[in-house]
Design a protein around this motif. Structure first.
Motif, short mmCIF file in Angstrom:
data_model
loop_
_atom_site.label_atom_id
_atom_site.label_comp_id
_atom_site.label_asym_id
_atom_site.label_seq_id
_atom_site.Cartn_x
_atom_site.Cartn_y
_atom_site.Cartn_z
N LEU A 191 100.20 5.21 155.79
CA LEU A 191 99.44 6.32 155.21
C LEU A 191 97.96 6.24 155.56
CD1 LEU A 191 101.08 6.34 151.67
CD2 LEU A 191 101.67 7.77 153.65
N GLY A 192 97.52 5.10 156.06
CA GLY A 192 96.12 4.97 156.48
C GLY A 192 95.15 4.70 155.36
N ALA A 193 95.61 4.14 154.24
CA ALA A 193 94.72 3.78 153.13
C ALA A 193 94.10 2.41 153.39
CB ALA A 193 95.48 3.77 151.82
N THR A 194 92.88 2.21 152.91
CA THR A 194 92.21 0.92 153.07
C THR A 194 92.73 -0.07 152.03
OG1 THR A 194 90.42 1.46 151.55
CG2 THR A 194 90.12 2.10 153.87
N MET A 195 92.48 -1.35 152.26
CA MET A 195 92.92 -2.36 151.30
C MET A 195 92.25 -2.19 149.93
SD MET A 195 95.05 -4.64 150.68
CE MET A 195 95.73 -4.98 152.30
N PRO A 196 90.94 -1.88 149.85
CA PRO A 196 90.37 -1.64 148.51
C PRO A 196 91.06 -0.50 147.77
CG PRO A 196 88.62 -2.02 150.10
CD PRO A 196 89.90 -1.91 150.89
N GLU A 197 91.44 0.56 148.48
CA GLU A 197 92.14 1.67 147.84
C GLU A 197 93.55 1.24 147.39
OE1 GLU A 197 91.05 4.33 146.81
OE2 GLU A 197 89.22 4.79 147.92
N ILE A 198 94.21 0.45 148.21
CA ILE A 198 95.54 -0.05 147.83
C ILE A 198 95.43 -0.90 146.58
CG2 ILE A 198 97.49 -1.48 148.54
CD1 ILE A 198 96.84 -0.70 151.45
N ARG A 199 94.42 -1.75 146.53
CA ARG A 199 94.23 -2.60 145.35
C ARG A 199 93.93 -1.76 144.11
NH1 ARG A 199 93.56 -8.08 146.17
NH2 ARG A 199 93.34 -8.76 148.36
N SER A 227 110.68 1.92 150.07
CA SER A 227 110.14 3.20 150.56
C SER A 227 109.95 3.20 152.07
CB SER A 227 108.78 3.49 149.89
OG SER A 227 107.80 2.56 150.34
N GLY A 228 109.81 2.02 152.67
CA GLY A 228 109.57 1.94 154.10
C GLY A 228 108.15 2.33 154.49
N ILE A 229 107.24 2.30 153.52
CA ILE A 229 105.84 2.66 153.76
C ILE A 229 104.97 1.42 153.57
CG2 ILE A 229 103.91 4.10 152.99
CD1 ILE A 229 105.99 6.15 152.05
N HIS A 230 104.16 1.12 154.54
CA HIS A 230 103.34 -0.09 154.54
C HIS A 230 102.53 -0.25 153.25
CE1 HIS A 230 100.36 -3.06 155.79
NE2 HIS A 230 99.41 -2.19 155.49
N GLU A 231 101.79 0.78 152.87
CA GLU A 231 100.92 0.68 151.71
C GLU A 231 101.70 0.50 150.41
OE1 GLU A 231 98.61 2.78 154.91
OE2 GLU A 231 100.66 2.86 154.13
N LEU A 232 102.87 1.11 150.31
CA LEU A 232 103.68 0.94 149.10
C LEU A 232 104.27 -0.47 149.04
CD1 LEU A 232 103.26 4.04 149.08
CD2 LEU A 232 105.58 4.24 148.18
N ARG A 233 104.58 -1.02 150.20
CA ARG A 233 105.02 -2.41 150.20
C ARG A 233 103.90 -3.33 149.72
NH1 ARG A 233 109.31 -4.13 154.93
NH2 ARG A 233 110.99 -2.79 154.14
N ALA A 234 102.68 -3.03 150.11
CA ALA A 234 101.54 -3.83 149.65
C ALA A 234 101.40 -3.74 148.13
CB ALA A 234 100.26 -3.37 150.34
N VAL A 235 101.57 -2.55 147.58
CA VAL A 235 101.50 -2.39 146.13
C VAL A 235 102.60 -3.21 145.46
CG1 VAL A 235 101.72 -0.76 144.21
CG2 VAL A 235 100.37 -0.14 146.21
N ALA A 236 103.80 -3.19 146.03
CA ALA A 236 104.90 -3.99 145.49
C ALA A 236 104.53 -5.47 145.46
CB ALA A 236 106.16 -3.78 146.33
N MET A 237 103.89 -5.96 146.51
CA MET A 237 103.52 -7.37 146.57
C MET A 237 102.43 -7.70 145.56
SD MET A 237 103.91 -8.33 150.63
CE MET A 237 102.68 -7.16 151.21
N GLY A 263 94.14 8.20 152.53
CA GLY A 263 94.42 7.67 153.86
C GLY A 263 93.94 8.59 154.96
N THR A 264 93.81 8.01 156.16
CA THR A 264 93.45 8.81 157.33
C THR A 264 94.47 8.58 158.44
OG1 THR A 264 92.08 7.11 158.40
CG2 THR A 264 90.99 8.53 156.76
N ALA A 265 94.69 9.60 159.24
CA ALA A 265 95.67 9.49 160.32
C ALA A 265 95.24 8.44 161.35
CB ALA A 265 95.84 10.85 160.99
N GLU A 266 93.93 8.36 161.60
CA GLU A 266 93.44 7.40 162.59
C GLU A 266 93.70 5.97 162.13
OE1 GLU A 266 89.35 6.16 165.00
OE2 GLU A 266 89.26 7.58 163.33
N ARG A 267 93.41 5.70 160.87
CA ARG A 267 93.64 4.35 160.37
C ARG A 267 95.14 4.04 160.36
NH1 ARG A 267 91.13 0.31 157.76
NH2 ARG A 267 92.46 -1.01 156.45
N ALA A 268 95.94 5.02 160.02
CA ALA A 268 97.40 4.82 160.01
C ALA A 268 97.88 4.41 161.40
CB ALA A 268 98.10 6.09 159.54
#
Length: 237
Positions: free
Chosen positions: A37-45, A73-83, A18-23
């Motif tokens: 965390l600023g991770a991209t969707m391909p990285e989340i996948r 967790s209250g973290i956007h990217e982790l919620r995406a992984v859960a979904m 992740g990057t701070a700017e994207r976050a």
């Protein structure tokens, strides 16, 4: 599977890419109170695929507690992984999972999570979990507008595909036609637009019957794929 350790592993993997700017940008775009965390969707996948493989090796015993822990967790990217996890293992879900799924909807507070859960996780259950149909009817009358939106979007795929009769959508939609909430008006128009791709005559008839009650946004969205003559008639041209 050690759930706490798995959550830490997922978070570390996503934080590393992740990057701070994207976050900052994602948080601003989604108007969210979550951490990013600023991770991209391909990285989340990619990370989600690894998690799904580990859960399958564990014979799904970790599916529910892990999805809940990632979400909590209250973290956007982790919620995406859960979904992603729930979407890929939707075949393992059933009536006993409805309280968890409803909790996720109520805690979403954003189209970014709620719409995904409705389309990818809950809608596929409608055909084999009768208790869900009763819940969807209750959601349509819920004081929380996000739950009312969920009722529309959960039933939409089945109605669009002709598996669920249009009358079921009508029963949910008509009481909402006077809604002032943007996300409800948009959802109703979106649903009518999608259904009209395969059932234009039914949608045109519905719009004519309720023309006086329709919000402008709902009407504009709903007529997009109707024949030009129907569009002109409904717009009074």
């Amino acid at each position: 599977m050690n759930i706490a350790r798995e959550v830490r592993t997922v978070r570390a993997a996503l934080a590393a890419v992740g990057t701070a700017e994207r976050a900052r940008n994602e948080k601003r775009y989604l108007k969210s109170d979550l951490r990013f965390l600023g991770a991209t969707m391909p990285e989340i996948r990619r990370v989600a695929r690894d998690v799904i493989a580990r859960v399958k090796r564990d014979e799904d015993t970790a599916l529910r507690p892990l999805a809940a822990a990632l979400w909590d967790s209250g973290i956007h990217e982790l919620r995406a992984v859960a979904m992603f996890l729930l979407e890929r293992r939707v075949d393992a879900l059933g009536a006993r999972d409805l309280p968890l799924l409803e909790r996720l909807l109520r805690e979403s507070r954003s189209w970014a999570y709620l719409d995904w859960i409705c389309f990818k996780v809950i809608a596929p259950l409608l055909g084999r979990v009768p208790a869900l149909r009763r819940r969807v009817a209750r959601w349509s009358r819920d004081p929380d507008f996000w739950m009312r939106r969920a009722s529309v979007l959960t039933i939409l795929p089945g109605v669009k595909d002709g598996v669920i009769p249009f009358s079921a959508f009508e029963a949910i939609a008509v009481p909402m036609l006077g809604e002032r909430e943007f996300f409800i008006r948009k959802a109703l128009g979106w649903a009518l637009r999608e259904i009209s791709k395969r059932q234009p005559a039914i949608v045109a008839r519905f719009l004519r019957a309720h023309r006086a009650e329709l919000a402008g946004l709902t009407l504009r969205e709903g007529i997009k794929y109707l024949p030009a003559r129907d569009q002109r008639a409904l717009l009074g041209r």
